[in-house]
Motif scaffolding. Structure first.
Motif: not given
Length: 75
Positions: A26, A50, A55
C-alpha cells in the motif's frame, strides 16, 4: 493498483516477483501515485490483505479521508 472510480483509470500497476504481503504494498503504491500524478487520493478501498494499523496510519497521515478494507464472507 489504485483506480479512479469515476473514470476507471488505473494509477499504478506493477508486476512483482514472488508473493509479497498485500500489507507491504500500500505505502509504495501510494507514494508512486503522489510522485507521478502530484495528487493525494481522498478515498481508498482495498481487500482485507491491506488492512493493518500501519496502513491506516500512513493513509491518514497522507490526507486520506475514507479508508475501507473489504472482506467477503459467506452468508
Amino acid at each position: 493498483l489504485f483506480r479512479s472510480s469515476q473514470k476507471q483509470f488505473d494509477f499504478v500497476c506493477e508486476i512483482l516477483h514472488g508473493n509479497p504481503a498485500d500489507s507491504t504494498l500500500f505505502e509504495p503504491a501510494l507514494l508512486k501515485v503522489i510522485e507521478d500524478y502530484k495528487i493525494i487520493p481522498r478515498d481508498s478501498v482495498t481487500d482485507r490483505g491491506y488492512a493493518s494499523k500501519k496502513t491506516v496510519d500512513f493513509a491518514l497521515e497522507n490526507g486520506f479521508t475514507n479508508i475501507v478494507f473489504n472482506k467477503i464472507v459467506r452468508s
